[in-house]
Design an enzyme around this catalytic site. Structure first.
Site, short mmCIF file in Angstrom:
data_model
loop_
_atom_site.label_atom_id
_atom_site.label_comp_id
_atom_site.label_asym_id
_atom_site.label_seq_id
_atom_site.Cartn_x
_atom_site.Cartn_y
_atom_site.Cartn_z
N ASN A 299 38.43 31.64 38.63
CA ASN A 299 37.30 32.55 38.46
C ASN A 299 35.97 31.81 38.33
O ASN A 299 35.96 30.66 37.90
CB ASN A 299 37.52 33.42 37.20
CG ASN A 299 38.40 34.62 37.49
OD1 ASN A 299 38.34 35.20 38.56
ND2 ASN A 299 39.22 34.99 36.51
N CYS B 108 43.24 37.93 43.22
CA CYS B 108 42.98 38.48 41.89
C CYS B 108 44.16 39.39 41.54
O CYS B 108 44.77 39.97 42.44
CB CYS B 108 41.68 39.27 41.90
SG CYS B 108 41.22 39.97 40.30
N TYR C 139 35.96 46.04 35.45
CA TYR C 139 34.79 45.18 35.29
C TYR C 139 33.47 45.91 35.49
O TYR C 139 32.42 45.41 35.09
CB TYR C 139 34.88 43.98 36.24
CG TYR C 139 35.91 42.97 35.80
CD1 TYR C 139 35.56 41.89 34.99
CD2 TYR C 139 37.24 43.09 36.17
CE1 TYR C 139 36.50 40.97 34.57
CE2 TYR C 139 38.20 42.18 35.76
CZ TYR C 139 37.82 41.12 34.95
OH TYR C 139 38.76 40.22 34.53
#
Length: 433
Positions: free
Chosen positions: A149, A170, A251
């Site tokens: 990341n 991911c 997110y």
């Protein structure tokens, strides 16, 4: 034809046992011959513990996969078929600095988003490109599967500044498939999701169960939306979802619910209990468990770490490439016109068809202003972050952070940068600090 050589850079990570479990469960198809675990001297103790557990897992499985733990990255890369990157430059100590410095300046502190994710990117870009340089020399045909990341930014740096075949992964998308398969009591193969966006800024624009669109079930509040363990669970306003006409990923809360998130983080900051502190505690517990000489399988507590099912995503992708199945995966790849409002050479996260020789993103086309506004904004920040991370240009670095939606002003960006650059000095060789 010999078996596969897989190299894991960041092999001493607490996630490695999950990856190994995925390999063992698919060994009949994959025929992995060697698994090389690479780390740095500072990670010596963790690497040794992971090596021991890995060997016990292999022994318990009955397969004969050679496990090699090493600090010699070049030797590990040489002749590899797949390089998996899951490294953390500066380890968890620097993650804590990222979060605390951000929150101290009154902005959200997070591993992949905002000022924290920005510094992680600047530390990581020189290292990932160095790895790519080794791959070009020692394993030119290998695939690079990047989990490091912020995955989208790191993958974009590789796409723009190396000749390596790279795919960013991911665990977010596979978790949605699992969630909806469970909610509708069907198999994952019966779930189809349209994704639009970039890593950790991913919208679900439609959801199909056995070919029938069911996204309105979500808008009507029938099904809870999957939340990762590392994201605050504040829920979504259904009127907002209906007018967005899409399902945001977890997110998005950093953007759509930033006031509430920042308030919570400020409270955690005062108690020395940010997510970085939680992760350090979980890591200590995990490695204590991993040291048990009787342990020969992945412990369930690993799921608290926030990256559940990432190995499944990795192993499924390797299977698709090796067997040339032409299956669909949700991946971080070069845009190539898939999302029309983004530059063609940038990294996006969308559904892709995977073949042995190439990965092709499916056409998304035009997206609504509700999505394109934030998407273009964050993508511009990512483009400038890649440029700053490669060239070490302080002016571009300032522009990049100023542009991020979670940073309120150029002055604030400058103050954060000054402090973060001093803290990160030894990890930023590209900048003259």
């Amino acid at each position: 034809m010999g078996g596969l050589k897989i190299t894991v850079i960041g092999g001493g990570s607490s996630y490695t046992p999950e990856l190994l479990e995925g390999i063992i469960n698919n060994q009949e198809l994959l025929r992995v011959e060697e698994l090389w675990l690479v780390d740095i001297e500072e990670g010596k103790q963790k690497l040794s513990i992971i090596e021991g557990l890995s060997k016990r897992m292999i022994q318990a499985s009955g397969y004969s996969i050679k496990i090699v733990a090493t600090f010699n990255r070049q030797e590990a890369i040489k002749g590899a078929d797949y390089i998996i990157t899951q490294l953390r430059v500066g380890q968890l100590k620097m993650r804590r600095y990222d979060e605390y410095t951000s929150i101290k300046h009154g902005v959200i502190g997070q591993e992949t988003t905002g000022a924290g994710g920005y510094m992680k990117a600047l530390r990581t870009i020189p290292v990932i490109l160095d790895i790519c340089n080794d791959m070009e020399q020692l394993a030119p045909k290998a695939w690079l599967l990047n989990f490091t990341n912020p995955a989208g930014i790191v993958t974009e740096a590789v796409l723009k500044y190396s000749n390596v075949k790279v795919i960013g992964l991911c665990n977010n998308p596979i978790n949605y498939y699992k969630k909806f398969a469970a909610a509708y009591n069907v198999s994952m193969k019966d779930v189809s999701i349209n994704f639009t966006g970039i890593n950790h800024l991913l919208w679900l624009t439609d959801l199909y169960i056995r070919g029938e669109s069911r996204i309105k079930d979500i808008f009507n509040g029938w099904s809870n939306i999957y939340e990762a363990k590392n994201i605050p669970d504040f829920g979504w306003d259904l009127d907002f979802l209906r007018s967005l006409d899409a399902i945001p990923c977890g997110y998005h809360k950093y953007y759509y619910q930033s006031d509430r998130i920042l308030q919570q983080q400020l409270e955690e900051f005062k108690r020395n209990e940010t997510r970085a502190d939680q992760v350090q505690k979980i890591e200590r517990e995990l490695f204590k468990i991993y040291q048990n000489p009787k342990l020969s399988k992945k412990p369930k507590v690993l799921e608290q770490r926030g990256g559940a099912y990432y190995s499944e995503a990795a192993v499924n992708l390797i299977k698709s490439i090796e067997l040339n199945t032409k299956e669909m995966h949700t991946l971080n790849v070069r845009n190539n016109g898939s999302i029309s409002c983004l530059p063609i050479n940038t990294c996006i996260e969308v559904n892709c068809v995977v073949e042995r020789h190439q990965v092709t993103p499916l056409q998304v086309g035009q997206v609504s202003p509700q999505i394109s506004g934030l998407l273009q904004h964050v993508k511009a920040y990512e483009e400038l972050t890649v440029e700053a991370g490669v060239n070490g240009d302080k002016g571009v670095a300032h522009q990049a952070l100023t542009l991020h939606p979670l940073i309120p002003s150029a002055e604030k960006a400058n103050a954060i940068l000054k402090e973060m650059f001093m803290i990160n000095k030894k990890f930023l060789p590209q900048f003259k600090i």
